[in-house]
Write an enzyme that holds these catalytic residues in place. Structure first.
Site, short mmCIF file in Angstrom:
data_model
loop_
_atom_site.label_atom_id
_atom_site.label_comp_id
_atom_site.label_asym_id
_atom_site.label_seq_id
_atom_site.Cartn_x
_atom_site.Cartn_y
_atom_site.Cartn_z
CG HIS A 33 -29.38 -4.81 -41.84
ND1 HIS A 33 -28.37 -5.64 -41.86
CD2 HIS A 33 -29.69 -4.51 -40.63
CE1 HIS A 33 -28.53 -6.45 -40.58
NE2 HIS A 33 -29.03 -5.37 -39.75
CG ASP A 46 -25.53 -6.81 -47.55
OD1 ASP A 46 -26.73 -6.32 -47.70
OD2 ASP A 46 -25.41 -8.04 -46.89
CB CYS A 67 -25.67 -8.46 -41.16
SG CYS A 67 -26.90 -9.16 -42.28
CG HIS A 108 -24.69 -3.83 -42.85
ND1 HIS A 108 -24.14 -4.59 -43.71
CD2 HIS A 108 -25.96 -4.58 -42.40
CE1 HIS A 108 -24.89 -5.68 -44.01
NE2 HIS A 108 -25.82 -5.75 -43.19
CE LYS A 139 -38.55 -8.52 -45.36
NZ LYS A 139 -37.77 -9.28 -46.12
CD GLN A 196 -27.81 -9.67 -49.66
OE1 GLN A 196 -26.85 -10.13 -48.62
NE2 GLN A 196 -28.97 -9.91 -49.48
NE ARG A 214 -29.00 -15.33 -48.21
CZ ARG A 214 -29.64 -14.12 -48.26
NH1 ARG A 214 -31.04 -14.32 -48.62
NH2 ARG A 214 -29.15 -13.08 -47.79
#
Length: 638
Positions: free
Chosen positions: A510, A383, A334, A385, A464, A381, A363
């Site tokens: 997201h 991802d 992000c 946005h 979310k 990921q 992580r």
């Protein structure tokens, strides 16, 4: 004195004060008393002998409900504990806690005997005897002094009692000679427990603290019917066969090394699957106007302070120092996408702006939590946005939901939806959170999608929608997510020029579909049992010449298949034909082409299909066209 009971259908009935739940069940329907296992009074689970003293909303709980199964398994845990005490002696066994868990229960215990598989069988036999005795299970409220007297020889129960608040109601449950400290509720008697199985034993520190003593934890499961238990055990056996760690090794998909714990190595076959998944997502994103970017793996500490990750997520991050400046490996994509957006000026006419990335993140996970591809320390990921104007929020979220649904449909996944709300460690104002939660809820309601609310489980920057996919064994996995974020645009001072030529704040959505590609591959491996659909299979066709005389023809066929974009191998080993065909089956190869004299002379191939066997002989060009169609449709007929 009479009281008024409101039933789930809204109807009301009058009863004398101190009427039990059992009598209320009997008054509703004579058969309901037999089916009832507990009740709910104003939303709180209680035993059937609970006496009602004032007006209340009441529902009767049966075994065909989630609450009923919880009560049933809770009672099975006590049944197991009683059996253990009978076998090993009342004074030589001390119990920790025995909660209900998904698909079963466990009980932690301290005893001087190491439990083996044979012991589990003996405990089951004793449990069955207690079921036959049909002992009443009785709740009794006791004072603190009496509780301490009852459990004076059990240090774990004494510790729990001493930690209870002064005004806490302390209750014990008795069945025959067995007494346990418990809030309940429980079944009326031990005879109501029909089908159970003790599954395994493991070590567990008391209260999960490695400074405490290691106890033995016996896991078990229980079902209302024997047929349900048998079905569950069959599913567990099937799950063992489908274990992605086992299949991943057999099919050459991925590996792990002590040199990088929790960090998967993709082998060639696994890399093919990963590339196919990414390419599939890229195609869909291209048609939905996403722009793909790539952001650095490591960024300055001040970026993570600005985003809020330093305050809310630093315990899960990895840090390093370069030239006396602290950097962090990114746990999420992000913040990098916020910088990409901020790199140029934007007009209201440009929005929505959709930025996607297959971004590798790191992580920190404790070594005990690592689990093959399902729980790793680094993963990719998928991802995205999406930067929108406030008036575009709901329409864009609808499009994202449709996007996710389209992807899951390809793999044959059903899914459930969860709306997660503001957590305790959130950042931002209550008003913005309420606005964000309301927007997500309105979209789900407008689309008529069923969902459940998961209180307090949102991201620290926004609520979310989570998508839980159901695999072929009906196991649930959380993968896709849509998060609505008013916080990052504020933190990063993002803006666009509105129709009024003034600066306005965008809102960020997201979005992830696979979630972790590593985890998604693990799920797919188990979902398909390693028999991936044609488009995902690392090797789509195995060519088997019946003897060395036909190797040249086999290599020519291989070349034609490769030119058509089909992944193919030739088995030229000096082995028997039947052995090679079986071997191709064990490798889950979708198609096997057997080539001999007849096929070579006619430019034909003999086709075998996984799961169907021999399909007969066909012209090579026709086979290539059929295979191409199957690959391009990704399993869907055009």
């Amino acid at each position: 004195m009479s009281i008024v009971v409101t039933l789930p259908d809204g109807s009301q009935k009058e009863y004398p004060a101190q009427t039990t739940m059992s009598r209320i069940a009997e008054s509703i329907h004579s058969g309901l008393k037999k089916q009832a296992v507990a009740a709910k009074v104003n939303g709180k689970l209680v035993d059937l002998d609970y006496e009602l003293c004032q007006d209340a909303e009441v529902s009767i709980i049966t075994l065909d409900s989630e609450d009923g199964l919880y009560v049933y398994r809770h009672s099975a845990a006590h049944l197991m504990a009683q059996a253990v005490k009978r076998i090993y002696g009342r004074k030589s066994v001390h119990f920790g806690v025995g909660p209900v868990i998904e698909d079963g229960f466990y009980y932690d215990m301290d005893l001087g005997h190491s439990i083996t598989t044979d012991d589990l069988i003996a405990i089951e036999r004793e449990m069955q005897k207690i079921v036959q005795e049909d002992l009443p299970i009785i709740r009794r409220e006791v004072g603190r002094q009496e509780a301490e007297r009852i459990f004076k020889d059990d240090p774990y129960k004494m510790e729990l009692i001493r930690e209870l608040p002064e005004d806490e109601v302390i209750s014990v449950y008795e069945q025959g000679e067995f007494v346990d400290l418990c809030r309940g509720p429980h079944l009326p008697s031990t005879g109501r427990i029909k089908a159970f199985k003790l599954m395994s034993v493991a070590g567990a520190y008391w209260r999960g603290n490695s400074d405490n003593k290691m106890l033995q934890r016996i896991y078990g499961t229980a079902f209302p019917k024997k047929s349900q238990l048998e079905e569950h055990l069959l599913l567990l056996e099937e799950a063992k066969k489908r274990d992605h760690r086992k299949l991943g090794k057999e099919l050459g998909l991925f590996m792990f090394s002590e040199e990088a714990p929790g960090m998967p190595f993709f082998l060639p076959n696994g890399m093919i699957i990963r590339n196919e998944l990414e390419q599939f997502a890229r195609e869909l994103q291209f048609h939905s106007d996403y722009d793909e970017v790539r952001t650095p793996l490591m960024m300055n500490k001040r970026l993570w302070e600005m985003s809020g990750h330093w305050d809310h997520y630093k315990d899960n991050m990895y840090f390093t120092q370069v030239e006396e400046t602290e950097y962090a490996l990114k746990p999420m994509n992000c913040p990098g996408h916020m910088l990409v957006y901020k790199n140029s000026l934007h007009s209201y006419r440009e929005l929505p702006i959709r930025i996607s990335e297959f971004g590798q993140v790191h992580r920190h996970e404790f070594s005990g939590a690592l689990n093959g591809m399902m729980r790793v320390r680094t993963f990719c990921q998928d991802d995205a946005h999406i930067f929108v104007r406030p008036d575009q929020i709901q329409e864009e979220i609808k499009q994202v939901i449709n996007f996710i649904s389209q992807v899951y449909q390809i793999f044959g996944f059903d899914y459930t939806i969860e709306l997660s709300t503001r957590p305790d460690d959130s950042m931002g104002s209550e008003e913005l959170w309420e606005q964000a939660e309301s927007s997500l809820q309105q979209v789900l309601d407008q689309l008529g999608l069923p969902y459940r609310i998961n209180e307090g489980d949102g991201a620290f920057y926004g609520p979310k929608i989570d998508f839980h996919i159901l695999d072929s064994l009906k196991r649930s996995w959380q993968c896709g997510t849509i998060q609505l974020d008013f916080q990052f645009p504020e933190k990063f001072d993002l803006s666009y020029i509105g129709e009024d030529n003034q600066k306005h704040r965008p809102v960020v959505i997201h979005r992830a579909v696979f979630g972790s590609i590593e985890r998604f591959i693990g799920i797919l491996t188990e979902h398909y049992g390693g028999a991936f659909p044609m488009w995902l299979s690392p090797v789509q066709v195995m060519i088997i010449p019946v003897s060395d005389h036909y190797i040249d023809y086999s290599l020519k066929v291989k070349k034609r298949l490769e030119n058509a974009g089909i992944r193919v191998n030739v088995d030229v080993r000096n082995e028997k034909l039947g052995y090679k065909i079986r071997e191709a089956g064990l490798l889950k190869t979708p198609y096997t082409l057997v080539l001999g004299e007849k096929e070579m002379n006619s430019d034909h191939v003999s086709v075998r299909k996984r799961g169907e066997g021999e399909l007969g002989e066909s012209a090579l060009d026709d086979v290539i066209a059929r295979l191409r169609k199957e690959i391009e449709s990704r399993g869907y007929e055009s």
